[in-house]
Each structure stands twice: as C-alpha cells, then as structure tokens.
Design a protein around this motif. Sequence first.
Motif, PDB file in Angstrom:
ATOM      1  N   SER A  31      -1.399 -10.903   9.084  1.00  0.00           N
ATOM      2  CA  SER A  31      -0.270 -10.759   8.160  1.00  0.00           C
ATOM      3  C   SER A  31       0.865 -11.695   8.555  1.00  0.00           C
ATOM      4  O   SER A  31       1.476 -12.353   7.704  1.00  0.00           O
ATOM      5  CB  SER A  31       0.212  -9.307   8.145  1.00  0.00           C
ATOM      6  OG  SER A  31      -0.796  -8.441   7.655  1.00  0.00           O
ATOM      7  N   ALA A  34       0.072 -15.290   7.774  1.00  0.00           N
ATOM      8  CA  ALA A  34       0.154 -15.560   6.338  1.00  0.00           C
ATOM      9  C   ALA A  34       1.581 -15.553   5.818  1.00  0.00           C
ATOM     10  O   ALA A  34       1.816 -15.815   4.635  1.00  0.00           O
ATOM     11  CB  ALA A  34      -0.672 -14.535   5.575  1.00  0.00           C
ATOM     12  N   ASP A  91       1.682  -8.176  -5.151  1.00  0.00           N
ATOM     13  CA  ASP A  91       1.562  -9.588  -4.788  1.00  0.00           C
ATOM     14  C   ASP A  91       0.096  -9.952  -4.516  1.00  0.00           C
ATOM     15  O   ASP A  91      -0.515  -9.405  -3.598  1.00  0.00           O
ATOM     16  CB  ASP A  91       2.411  -9.856  -3.533  1.00  0.00           C
ATOM     17  CG  ASP A  91       2.566 -11.328  -3.235  1.00  0.00           C
ATOM     18  OD1 ASP A  91       1.547 -12.037  -3.185  1.00  0.00           O
ATOM     19  OD2 ASP A  91       3.706 -11.778  -3.016  1.00  0.00           O
ATOM     20  N   LYS A  93      -1.200 -12.479  -3.045  1.00  0.00           N
ATOM     21  CA  LYS A  93      -1.389 -12.978  -1.687  1.00  0.00           C
ATOM     22  C   LYS A  93      -1.495 -11.815  -0.710  1.00  0.00           C
ATOM     23  O   LYS A  93      -2.362 -11.795   0.163  1.00  0.00           O
ATOM     24  CB  LYS A  93      -0.225 -13.891  -1.282  1.00  0.00           C
ATOM     25  CG  LYS A  93      -0.320 -14.427   0.143  1.00  0.00           C
ATOM     26  CD  LYS A  93       0.874 -15.302   0.482  1.00  0.00           C
ATOM     27  CE  LYS A  93       0.819 -15.792   1.922  1.00  0.00           C
ATOM     28  NZ  LYS A  93       2.005 -16.616   2.258  1.00  0.00           N
ATOM     29  N   HIS A  94      -0.628 -10.833  -0.852  1.00  0.00           N
ATOM     30  CA  HIS A  94      -0.680  -9.660   0.008  1.00  0.00           C
ATOM     31  C   HIS A  94      -2.004  -8.923  -0.180  1.00  0.00           C
ATOM     32  O   HIS A  94      -2.612  -8.453   0.792  1.00  0.00           O
ATOM     33  CB  HIS A  94       0.481  -8.711  -0.311  1.00  0.00           C
ATOM     34  CG  HIS A  94       1.828  -9.284   0.013  1.00  0.00           C
ATOM     35  ND1 HIS A  94       2.986  -8.547  -0.110  1.00  0.00           N
ATOM     36  CD2 HIS A  94       2.206 -10.507   0.455  1.00  0.00           C
ATOM     37  CE1 HIS A  94       4.022  -9.297   0.230  1.00  0.00           C
ATOM     38  NE2 HIS A  94       3.570 -10.489   0.572  1.00  0.00           N
ATOM     39  N   GLU A  96      -4.846 -10.185  -1.054  1.00  0.00           N
ATOM     40  CA  GLU A  96      -5.913 -10.964  -0.421  1.00  0.00           C
ATOM     41  C   GLU A  96      -5.965 -10.705   1.085  1.00  0.00           C
ATOM     42  O   GLU A  96      -7.042 -10.518   1.659  1.00  0.00           O
ATOM     43  CB  GLU A  96      -5.682 -12.460  -0.679  1.00  0.00           C
ATOM     44  CG  GLU A  96      -6.720 -13.372  -0.068  1.00  0.00           C
ATOM     45  CD  GLU A  96      -6.415 -14.846  -0.297  1.00  0.00           C
ATOM     46  OE1 GLU A  96      -7.113 -15.688   0.296  1.00  0.00           O
ATOM     47  OE2 GLU A  96      -5.467 -15.158  -1.051  1.00  0.00           O
ATOM     48  N   ILE A  97      -4.793 -10.665   1.719  1.00  0.00           N
ATOM     49  CA  ILE A  97      -4.739 -10.382   3.152  1.00  0.00           C
ATOM     50  C   ILE A  97      -5.220  -8.964   3.426  1.00  0.00           C
ATOM     51  O   ILE A  97      -5.955  -8.712   4.388  1.00  0.00           O
ATOM     52  CB  ILE A  97      -3.302 -10.576   3.687  1.00  0.00           C
ATOM     53  CG1 ILE A  97      -2.844 -12.022   3.478  1.00  0.00           C
ATOM     54  CG2 ILE A  97      -3.230 -10.202   5.158  1.00  0.00           C
ATOM     55  CD1 ILE A  97      -3.708 -13.059   4.157  1.00  0.00           C
TER      56      ILE A  97
END
Length: 233
Positions: A31, A34, A91, A93-94, A96-97
């Motif tokens: 996290s 990223a 989000d 991107k969040h 995906e992580i």
Amino acid sequence: MSKKKWTAVDRYISEALIPADPVLESALKASKKAGLPAIAVAPNQGKFLMILAQAIGARNILELGSLGGYSTIWLARALPDDGRLITLEFDPKHAEITRANVAHAGLADKVEVRIGAALDTLPQLAAEGLGPFDFVFIDADKGNYPGYIEWAVKLSRPGTLIIGDNVVRDGDVIDAGNPDPSVQGVRRMNEIIAAEPRLTATAIQTVGSKGYDGFMIAIVKKTDQVPDCRGSS
C-alpha cells in the motif's frame, strides 16, 4: 500524554499480543509503495475487529472502504471456510491493491472487491439479495456516514454488529459548528442512530499510533429482514 507515548504503547501491545505477520506487513508495504495514504487501522485495532467478528460467529461481512485491504484481511480471517466478505472501494487503484493483497493472503476465495461509490453499490447489493450481513465495518468517507448507517441497517439482521471508524475526529465531533464535512457526517450519523429504534449503540474514544479518534459500535435489535434462524435447532 502524547502521540509518541500512545504509539509506544501500541507497539508494546502489538509485540506482546500480536505475533509478527509477514502477510499483513506485506499488505502495508504494498500500500505504501503504491502511494496509498497511511490511514489503515493499527494492528491492535485490526485484531480487535477480527475478534469481534469471531465473537459473533460472523459468516457474511460487509466492509465500506477497502483502502489497501489491511482491515479486509483481518476481517476475512475471522470467517469460517464457507464465509464471505464484500468490500466496497471507490478508488480503482485502491481496489487493485486490495485484490492483490487479499490474494497474497490466500483469501481471494472469500473476498469480493466491488468498485464504485458505496451509495451506488449498496442498493445493488440489496437488489441482488446479498444480505443480511452479520458484521458491517464502515471506514469510508465520513461525510457519507449518514447514508452508510442507513444502508447498514437495511442490509442487516437482528444481532448484526455495525462498527464505524474515525468517529471522534481529534475531539472535533463535539463542535456542532465545525464546517468539516467529516465532522458533520459523524454527528448526523449519531443523530440517526439515536432516533433509530432498531439500533442500540455507543462510541468509545481511542488513542494510539493513529492519534486521537474512536469507534462507534452498534447492534441491530430488529430489522425489516426475515428473522435470522441460523441458531435454531
């Protein structure tokens, strides 16, 4: 007392009671790498959530706000083999992580990550008949906490435990005139809870490595759902 001392106490608690966990540490590192904000729950808070979910025998968990999946992993670990957790994240991107961290934790078969504004996704969950949930953890944008608590009740059963994070706001929650949407969102949520006969609730102040804040803890007394009969013989 200072945040430095609160953090030292958190560290002591974690070292004394929470064994080193490469999977969770990896989730935090991923996290951070990223560029996600360092606002995940502390290790002792994560284990607290897991213990609560285990204590009520949660089989279906709903989380609002995945961030990087740190709390998601803690909660998913509380589930039995046939348990399920749905986590909502605005989000991409969040999300995906979170998916990557959950997969690395070996929990991908139990966790579903849904992307989008929670107030759009929650009605979809209801339409799909995915409730009732046994445990709901609310840790998303505080300005929308009023809507989140209303949907949490709609997607619950009698006995469901609902936890709201970050409800003290460094003490700013006592200031009715504070223009911060997060403060006003928490205050409005509290007003809704106080007027909601289906809920009984309290809140606790916390200090630690995450500063001065707190949790709201509510239990659902009754709902419009068909009563849950899983405890019947």
